[in-house]
Structures are given as structure tokens and as C-alpha cells.
Design a protein around this motif. Structure first.
Motif, PDB file in Angstrom:
ATOM      1  N   SER A 114     -11.830-121.965  45.825  1.00 21.58           N
ATOM      2  CA  SER A 114     -11.133-120.752  45.402  1.00 21.58           C
ATOM      3  C   SER A 114     -12.078-119.561  45.312  1.00 21.58           C
ATOM      4  N   ASP A 115     -13.341-119.818  44.940  1.00 22.36           N
ATOM      5  CA  ASP A 115     -14.324-118.738  44.872  1.00 22.36           C
ATOM      6  C   ASP A 115     -14.797-118.329  46.266  1.00 22.36           C
ATOM      7  N   LEU A 116     -14.929-119.303  47.167  1.00 23.36           N
ATOM      8  CA  LEU A 116     -15.383-119.000  48.527  1.00 23.36           C
ATOM      9  C   LEU A 116     -14.434-118.044  49.233  1.00 23.36           C
ATOM     10  N   PHE A 117     -13.133-118.134  48.930  1.00 20.52           N
ATOM     11  CA  PHE A 117     -12.147-117.294  49.605  1.00 20.52           C
ATOM     12  C   PHE A 117     -11.466-116.311  48.642  1.00 20.52           C
ATOM     13  N   ARG A 118     -12.107-116.075  47.511  1.00 26.14           N
ATOM     14  CA  ARG A 118     -11.495-115.226  46.488  1.00 26.14           C
ATOM     15  C   ARG A 118     -11.223-113.814  46.987  1.00 26.14           C
ATOM     16  N   ASP A 119     -12.113-113.282  47.810  1.00 24.94           N
ATOM     17  CA  ASP A 119     -11.948-111.905  48.271  1.00 24.94           C
ATOM     18  C   ASP A 119     -10.647-111.694  49.040  1.00 24.94           C
ATOM     19  N   TYR A 120     -10.147-112.747  49.675  1.00 23.28           N
ATOM     20  CA  TYR A 120      -8.906-112.620  50.440  1.00 23.28           C
ATOM     21  C   TYR A 120      -7.674-112.646  49.535  1.00 23.28           C
ATOM     22  N   ARG A 121      -7.847-113.210  48.329  1.00 24.41           N
ATOM     23  CA  ARG A 121      -6.681-113.435  47.469  1.00 24.41           C
ATOM     24  C   ARG A 121      -6.643-112.571  46.217  1.00 24.41           C
ATOM     25  N   GLN A 122      -7.811-112.103  45.789  1.00 24.74           N
ATOM     26  CA  GLN A 122      -7.915-111.428  44.510  1.00 24.74           C
ATOM     27  C   GLN A 122      -7.379-109.995  44.587  1.00 24.74           C
TER      28      GLN A 122
END
Length: 411
Positions: free
Chosen positions: A398-406
Motif C-alpha cells: 500500500s505504501d509502494l503505490f500510495r502516490d497513485y491512491r492517496q
């Protein structure tokens, strides 16, 4: 409506930052504050202790109304391009009326004349920098000496100019003023004198205010309890939460495996293709690697350090290797075009009002979702955030792809 712009890193946000924030609002008579904040990697070529989302929360708790991300293409550059990118973002909002920065001088009278003399990057200044570099001086020292010589040639006091520019916040402040002139900006500059702690102070010299360097040292040696006197309560709470969740602290040594993997696989020619890798530094790196006592970034930096190569310069160069920043993507011609978007990291209710105004005032697209824009600089940001997350003490997908979701954080 007066809106003051601040250019920050908040690594982490401490009492000195709170003092600067309050003074900036007072001096500008500001109704709102826009903060341009570096993302997960910082101007001195090092990772932030916690990620940009946690530091955005700190900024909002302090009272910032809108937090914008400084693209990594500018955030990890020498002072000239760091300042240019950040000021260009503030200018692009169309709502910022003032820019307030900290300085050792504490007054603009000494810096403004220098900015007028140095803004055009004259041939004489470039030649003087080259001459100073040829003596073995580091770039900051060479620029300070060359600027002083140039100012003396225009009737200025060379000794006073050099002494002024050898102080780090004065030097960065000068580049903010130069950027304002180059952008022909109507934003009014203001400055606040640094209080109690110097930029490079490694240990506290005051009961309540310490440099970010000193605060991080306290955190490393004694934990939150040791650093608490120098932090607002909300900063301490956010750090405690992030550390407990395994999202920090992050240091250069958190990237040992990633960095050494890149350094070992790259040929000298491939290393030379990275931004800021110059003067044969790639050969020095490859020569030193087999003889290191341990594969630590700290040890590598220690062995690479010379009078010519400052610690900061070396950190930035290694960071460009880690993040695969190739020199062709970060040329002066490319950087002079400025950032291509305004990435919103967080906002308050008043910040939401600013965003509504920016729909008509902004000269750049306002990005609230990473998937909402296709831009090479944004792609660098997304890659940098993923690399940062992969070095956290506890790695989560979730942290590795957080920028896409946050979405932007709202307080």
C-alpha cells in the motif's frame, strides 16, 4: 487578500519552523499560507525522515492552508534550481502575494542589491565561477567567491558579499530573490532572521529551538523523548505514529541495498550518464567500492569526500544514481522551463477557497490525483515515492503505490 508563500522541507517540522511561520504571517499581514514542500527526498541529497504525507500533516497542523509538492526534479538540485522551481510554483498559483524565507542576515537590504547584480548570469560571473572551481574549491565556495568578485567589479564590497554568501540561508535566500527577478514576478519578498540555531548546528544551543540536523541527531540517539523539547506536540505525535507503523525513520543507510545494486551493475559509462556525475567521479566511485570496509552509504560518502566534493554534492549525485535521473532529462534548458503542474498534497478549508480561485488564476494544471496528468516530471515523482517506500523499516504494498491512491490530506 494577502497570501504568503513558504518554501519548506519540514524534516521534521520543529519549533524554529513554527517561529518562522508565525513571523511570515505577521510580516505579510497574511490571511492564508501556501507551502511549497519537497517530497520524499531533499535539497541536500538525502531522504526525509518520514514521508511527504506525514510532513504535509505537520504543515497543516501548523496552519498552512495549501501544501504543494516541489517536483523531485527541482527538490534535489543545487540552490539555483531548487529556488527557481519552488518560486516558479508559487508564481504559477496566481494567488501568492508574498514570499518569506529565513536568513542569517535577517534583512533584505544586503541581499537585494546582490540579486540585481547576479540575476543575469553574466559571462563574467560564469568565468569567475570556472576560475574558482579550477582552484579546487567546492561549488558553493566557488560561487560565493565569484559572486563577490563580480559585485566588486560593479562597485560593491567583495569581502562583505563573500561573507554574506558563505552563510547557507543567505545564499539560498539570494537565489529566491534571483528567481523572482528572472520570472519577473510581482511576489513581494520578506525575510526572517534565523533564531537560536544555525542551519548546520549538529547539537542544540537553545532550550526550545534546534536545527533540523540537531533534531534528527537527537531522534537517532535518544528517540522522541530526547527531541520532544524542540518539537510541537503534533510533530511528536505524527512521528510516533509513523515510527510505530514502520514508516520511519528513513535514512540514507535505509537505501544501502538499492544503491549498491545500482553502483555495482552500472559501468563507469552508465554512471557518467547520471545528473551531476562529472569530473570523473564515476571512476572514483568504481575504484573505491571494492575497498570499502562495509557496504554502507555512510562509509562510501566518507571515502568519497574531498575538498572539491562537498558531502551535499556527493549525496545528491548518489541520489541521482539511485533514482535513475539521467543528465539528458535535467539539463539547464529543461529546468529553465519550470515545473509543469501544481501537485496538491493537502489543504485546509481556507486552502479549498484558494484552490477554487486558482481555477482561474493558475498558469499550470492543478493535480489532485496522480493519474490525472501525464508529465515526465510527475513520473519522476512517482518513481521517487515508490523507491522511498521500499526503504521503509516495514514495507507494505500500500505504501509502494500510495502516490497513485492517496488524495490530498484535508484538515
Amino acid at each position: 487578500m494577502n497570501t504568503v508563500g513558504l518554501i519548506v522541507e519540514y524534516n521534521p517540522l520543529h519549533n524554529g519552523h513554527a517561529f518562522h511561520f508565525a513571523e511570515a504571517k505577521r510580516l505579510a499581514g497574511a490571511d492564508a499560507v501556501v507551502a511549497v514542500m519537497s517530497g520524499d527526498f531533499l535539497q541536500r541529497g538525502e531522504p526525509a525522515i518520514v514521508n511527504k504525507w506525514a510532513r504535509t500533516e505537520m504543515a497543516l497542523h501548523l496552519g498552512a492552508d495549501l501544501v504543494l509538492e516541489l517536483p523531485v526534479a527541482y527538490a534535489v538540485q543545487p540552490a539555483e534550481w531548487f529556488a527557481y522551481g519552488a518560486v516558479a510554483l508559487l508564481e504559477a498559483t496566481g494567488v501568492v502575494t508574498h514570499l518569506c524565507f529565513g536568513s542569517e542576515a535577517g534583512a533584505l537590504e544586503a541581499l537585494l542589491p546582490l540579486s540585481r547584480q547576479l540575476a543575469d548570469e553574466s559571462a563574467a560571473l560564469k568565468a569567475a565561477v570556472a576560475e574558482e572551481l579550477a582552484t579546487g574549491a567546492s561549488y558553493p565556495a566557488a560561487y560565493a567567491a565569484a559572486a563577490a568578485r563580480t559585485c566588486a567589479g560593479d562597485g560593491g564590497d567583495a569581502a562583505a558579499a563573500r561573507a554574506l554568501l558563505m552563510q547557507p540561508n543567505n545564499s539560498l535566500g539570494l537565489h529566491y530573490l534571483i528567481a523572482l527577478r528572472r520570472l519577473q514576478s510581482g511576489i513581494a519578498p520578506l525575510t526572517v532572521r534565523r533564531r537560536a540555531a544555525g542551519y548546520h548546528d549538529a547539537a542544540p544551543t537553545d532550550a526550545a529551538i534546534a536545527s533540523a540536523t540537531a533534531v534528527r541527531a537527537l531522534l537517532a540517539e535518544g528517540g522522541l523523548e530526547a527531541a520532544a523539547p524542540y518539537l510541537p506536540l503534533f510533530t511528536a505525535d505524527i512521528l510516533a505514529r509513523e515510527f510505530a507503523a514502520g514508516r520511519g525513520p528513513v535514512t540514507w543507510n535505509s537505501f544501502e541495498r538499492q544503491l549498491f545494486h545500482r553502483l555495482l551493475l552500472c559501468t563507469p559509462e552508465e554512471l557518467a550518464d547520471h545528473h551531476e556525475m562529472n569530473e570523473g567521479l564515476q571512476f572514483r566511485i568504481k575504484k573505491l567500492l571494492p575497498g570499502l570496509e562495509s557496504p554502507s552509504v555512510t562509509e562510501l560518502l566518507k571515502q568519497l569526500k574531498t575538498k572539491r566534493y562537498t558531502h551535499t554534492k556527493l549525496q545528491r549525485t548518489l541520489l541521482h544514481v539511485l533514482l535513475q535521473h539521467h543528465r539528458s532529462a535535467l539539463t539547464p534548458e529543461a529546468l529553465s522551463g519550470g515545473p509543469g503542474y501544481l501537485r496538491v498534497l493537502g489543504f485546509s478549508d481556507k486552502g479549498q477557497e484558494l484552490l477554487k480561485r486558482m481555477k482561474t488564476t493558475s498558469s499550470l494544471p492543478v493535480v489532485t490525483r496522480a493519474a490525472g496528468l501525464d508529465d515526465p516530471q510527475l513520473e519522476l515523482d512517482l518513481r521517487a515515492s515508490a523507491a522511498y517506500a521500499s526503504a521503509m523499516p516495514k514495507r507494505e504494498m500500500s505504501d509502494l503505490f500510495r502516490d497513485y491512491r492517496q488524495p490530498p490530506i484535508r484538515l
